[in-house]
Structures are given as structure tokens and as C-alpha cells.
Write a protein that holds these residues in place. Structure first.
Motif, PDB file in Angstrom:
ATOM      1  N   ILE A   3      -3.649  -6.923  -0.190  1.00  0.00           N
ATOM      2  CA  ILE A   3      -3.469  -7.867  -1.286  1.00  0.00           C
ATOM      3  C   ILE A   3      -2.827  -7.137  -2.459  1.00  0.00           C
ATOM      4  O   ILE A   3      -3.157  -5.980  -2.739  1.00  0.00           O
ATOM      5  N   ASN A   4      -1.895  -7.793  -3.127  1.00  0.00           N
ATOM      6  CA  ASN A   4      -1.209  -7.188  -4.266  1.00  0.00           C
ATOM      7  C   ASN A   4      -0.918  -8.273  -5.288  1.00  0.00           C
ATOM      8  O   ASN A   4      -0.384  -9.333  -4.952  1.00  0.00           O
ATOM      9  N   GLN A   5      -1.334  -8.029  -6.526  1.00  0.00           N
ATOM     10  CA  GLN A   5      -1.131  -8.981  -7.616  1.00  0.00           C
ATOM     11  C   GLN A   5      -1.625 -10.382  -7.251  1.00  0.00           C
ATOM     12  O   GLN A   5      -0.982 -11.393  -7.523  1.00  0.00           O
TER      13      GLN A   5
ATOM     14  N   ILE B 108      -0.080  -9.849   1.060  1.00  0.00           N
ATOM     15  CA  ILE B 108       1.279  -9.436   1.411  1.00  0.00           C
ATOM     16  C   ILE B 108       1.360  -8.882   2.831  1.00  0.00           C
ATOM     17  O   ILE B 108       2.466  -8.673   3.337  1.00  0.00           O
ATOM     18  N   ALA B 109       0.208  -8.671   3.478  1.00  0.00           N
ATOM     19  CA  ALA B 109       0.205  -8.231   4.874  1.00  0.00           C
ATOM     20  C   ALA B 109      -1.143  -8.558   5.487  1.00  0.00           C
ATOM     21  O   ALA B 109      -2.177  -8.501   4.821  1.00  0.00           O
TER      22      ALA B 109
ATOM     23  N   PRO C 224      -4.039  -2.375  -4.607  1.00  0.00           N
ATOM     24  CA  PRO C 224      -4.122  -1.551  -5.818  1.00  0.00           C
ATOM     25  C   PRO C 224      -5.226  -2.040  -6.746  1.00  0.00           C
ATOM     26  O   PRO C 224      -5.751  -3.149  -6.575  1.00  0.00           O
ATOM     27  N   ASN C 225      -5.576  -1.234  -7.738  1.00  0.00           N
ATOM     28  CA  ASN C 225      -6.531  -1.674  -8.754  1.00  0.00           C
ATOM     29  C   ASN C 225      -6.009  -2.933  -9.426  1.00  0.00           C
ATOM     30  O   ASN C 225      -4.828  -3.023  -9.764  1.00  0.00           O
TER      31      ASN C 225
ATOM     32  N   THR D   6       1.964   2.020   0.585  1.00  0.00           N
ATOM     33  CA  THR D   6       2.930   2.437  -0.429  1.00  0.00           C
ATOM     34  C   THR D   6       4.225   1.634  -0.324  1.00  0.00           C
ATOM     35  O   THR D   6       4.769   1.161  -1.329  1.00  0.00           O
ATOM     36  N   ALA D   7       4.699   1.440   0.905  1.00  0.00           N
ATOM     37  CA  ALA D   7       5.948   0.701   1.105  1.00  0.00           C
ATOM     38  C   ALA D   7       5.806  -0.756   0.691  1.00  0.00           C
ATOM     39  O   ALA D   7       6.706  -1.317   0.040  1.00  0.00           O
ATOM     40  N   LEU D   8       4.695  -1.386   1.032  1.00  0.00           N
ATOM     41  CA  LEU D   8       4.538  -2.815   0.771  1.00  0.00           C
ATOM     42  C   LEU D   8       4.211  -3.133  -0.677  1.00  0.00           C
ATOM     43  O   LEU D   8       4.568  -4.202  -1.174  1.00  0.00           O
ATOM     44  N   THR D   9       3.486  -2.235  -1.356  1.00  0.00           N
ATOM     45  CA  THR D   9       3.126  -2.503  -2.749  1.00  0.00           C
ATOM     46  C   THR D   9       4.188  -2.018  -3.725  1.00  0.00           C
ATOM     47  O   THR D   9       4.062  -2.241  -4.930  1.00  0.00           O
ATOM     48  N   GLY D  10       5.214  -1.358  -3.209  1.00  0.00           N
ATOM     49  CA  GLY D  10       6.319  -0.929  -4.057  1.00  0.00           C
ATOM     50  C   GLY D  10       6.056   0.318  -4.862  1.00  0.00           C
ATOM     51  O   GLY D  10       6.858   0.720  -5.699  1.00  0.00           O
ATOM     52  N   ASN D  11       4.904   0.956  -4.617  1.00  0.00           N
ATOM     53  CA  ASN D  11       4.571   2.185  -5.350  1.00  0.00           C
ATOM     54  C   ASN D  11       5.059   3.398  -4.568  1.00  0.00           C
ATOM     55  O   ASN D  11       4.303   4.098  -3.924  1.00  0.00           O
ATOM     56  N   ASN D  12       6.361   3.653  -4.636  1.00  0.00           N
ATOM     57  CA  ASN D  12       6.936   4.761  -3.871  1.00  0.00           C
ATOM     58  C   ASN D  12       7.440   5.872  -4.776  1.00  0.00           C
ATOM     59  O   ASN D  12       8.341   6.625  -4.426  1.00  0.00           O
ATOM     60  N   THR D  13       6.869   5.963  -5.969  1.00  0.00           N
ATOM     61  CA  THR D  13       7.321   6.959  -6.941  1.00  0.00           C
ATOM     62  C   THR D  13       6.295   8.072  -7.134  1.00  0.00           C
ATOM     63  O   THR D  13       6.379   8.815  -8.101  1.00  0.00           O
TER      64      THR D  13
END
Length: 256
Positions: free
Chosen positions: A207-209, A213-214, A37-38, A235-242
Motif C-alpha cells: 500500500i502506498n499513499q 499498488i500491488a 512506507p510510513n 523500492t521500485a513500486l513506491t518510487g523510492n529509488n534514491t
């Protein structure tokens, strides 16, 4: 020996860590998709590896050389194509490519011939002597791509390289990257365009934060996440599922 290696690399800005201990190693001849993500730390990672950022914790090597101690030597052997860069827009493509080529100690005649040949492939040869301050974003990006590759680098770092390009240029870039890989080049590719990353990458790092992560092939990531596309895995791994909920709310606001 790894051609690119990061060991416990951390980077902070004003007390906030944007990289929180990155451990990665890459072999020569790979296309590495580096996504997140950004604000995840993608561009910071690339700037450390290319010697643009020298103040960080941990260790990083490129081509077996320490990026802090051997930044100039590394820069002579790599290519870097950012999403946005100072193009010196008062110059023409020929003038800019001559400037960049001479930095890499290329022969002036060779720069001109190679530059014109590459501009022609991007259908910019008829604009080779026009000032770039009137160019579109896509045209400038094509010149940037050529300037990052004109010295035939061993490793190519690309940070959102397809920004502003039309569909035909995107297809051409994908084919160029494929052939560069076949020639043994190493390509470190960061992009938000998931389908391109999915199709061209030998290995994908998410990469996230500031943390990895993978890391693996698309097939291994798909098997572990039980998802069919890189977009769904991301989407699943970064938790952005909304996204669906947010899109529905957006639609409701428009229609009220």
C-alpha cells in the motif's frame, strides 16, 4: 466466504485521506504481509479491521461480521498485537495476562497455567511477578505477544510485532506464526522487516499513499517487477529509488 473483506474503505483525518478506497478480500488460513512506507495507511487499516476506528467510509467485515455493528463480538475472536500499547506497567506479567484473559472470559486457573507456560518459552517465567516498569522494550513486546494470543484467536493482527525483539525471539516468532498458519489461523502481518514478510507470507499487499499498488504472492510480484527481493520490489513500486544517492550525500556531509 472471505474471512476479512474491505470494500471501498476510505478514511480521512482533517480533510486528508489516508485510505483512498481499499478493496481487499482474504481467505481463512493465509498469512498476509501488509507493507508500505510510513503514513501509507497500514496501521489505519488494521485499526479499522480490529474495531478501534469506527468512523470510516465504505464497508469492512471480519469473520462475516460488520466491524461497525459487531466490534465486541469480533474482538472476542481476534488477537491484536500493536507495536506500542498501554501495558499497565505497574502490573506484573501474571497480573496483566490475568486482566487480559478475563476480558476474553477465560478461566483464571487456565490463564495462570497457560500464561506461565508461554512466559517460560520466552524466558520470562522468572520475571512473571516483577513489575513491568523495569522491563526492556523487547521484554514488554514479548508480554504483548502472549497477551494477544493467549485466548487462541482465529485471526491475528500484528502491527510491527518484532519491534525491540532480539534475534532468537524473532526466529521463534517466525516459527510460531508458521505453526499457527498450519493450524488454520489467519494472520494479518504488517512490518517494515522485508525479509521476514517475504519468507512467511502467502500473499503480500503493498500500500502506498492510501492505495493498494500491488497484491499477490511473492513469486508473482517478483515476476511482474523483475526484481529478486521484496525490498527491491518495494523500492521500485513506491518510487523510492534514491537511497544510494541519499546515503552518498549523508557520507559526504559527515566527511566535510
Amino acid at each position: 466466504m472471505s474471512i476479512i473483506q474491505l470494500s471501498q474503505v476510505k478514511k480521512q483525518y482533517n480533510g486528508t485521506y489516508v485510505l483512498k478506497g481499499i478493496d481487499l478480500a482474504f481467505a481463512a488460513g493465509e498469512i498476509i504481509g501488509y507493507i508500505g512506507p510510513n503514513g501509507a495507511g497500514k496501521s489505519t487499516t488494521i485499526k479499522i479491521l480490529t474495531g478501534i476506528i469506527s468512523e470510516f467510509e465504505g464497508n469492512a467485515t471480519v469473520l462475516g461480521m460488520d466491524v461497525r455493528k459487531n466490534a465486541i463480538d469480533i474482538k472476542q475472536r481476534i488477537g491484536y498485537i500493536p507495536e506500542q500499547a498501554a501495558l499497565y506497567e505497574v502490573l506484573t506479567p501474571n497480573e496483566y495476562l490475568h486482566f487480559v484473559g478475563r476480558l476474553y472470559q477465560l478461566d483464571a486457573n487456565n490463564i495462570y497455567k497457560k500464561g506461565m507456560d508461554l512466559l517460560k518459552l520466552f524466558q520470562l517465567d522468572d520475571k512473571a511477578d516483577q513489575r513491568m516498569n523495569g522491563f526492556s522494550k523487547g521484554m514488554k513486546q514479548k508480554v504483548l505477544l502472549i497477551s494477544g494470543l493467549i485466548h487462541n484467536p482465529e485471526i491475528i493482527f500484528l502491527d510491527e510485532p518484532l519491534s525491540g525483539l532480539d534475534a532468537n525471539a524473532v526466529i521463534l516468532i517466525k516459527e510460531i506464526l508458521s505453526q499457527l498458519k498450519q493450524a488454520g489461523k489467519t494472520i494479518f502481518y504488517s512490518s517494515h522487516i522485508m525479509d521476514v514478510v517475504e519468507k512467511i507470507s502467502d500473499r503480500i499487499v503493498i500500500i502506498n499513499q492510501g492505495e493498494v499498488i500491488a497484491d499477490g504472492t511473492f513469486e508473482s510480484l517478483r515476476a511482474n517487477a523483475h526484481e529478486n527481493s521484496l525490498e527491491n520490489i518495494f523500492t521500485a513500486l513506491t518510487g523510492n529509488n534514491t537511497y544510494a544517492i541519499t546515503a552518498h550525500d549523508f557520507f559526504d556531509i559527515l566527511n566535510n
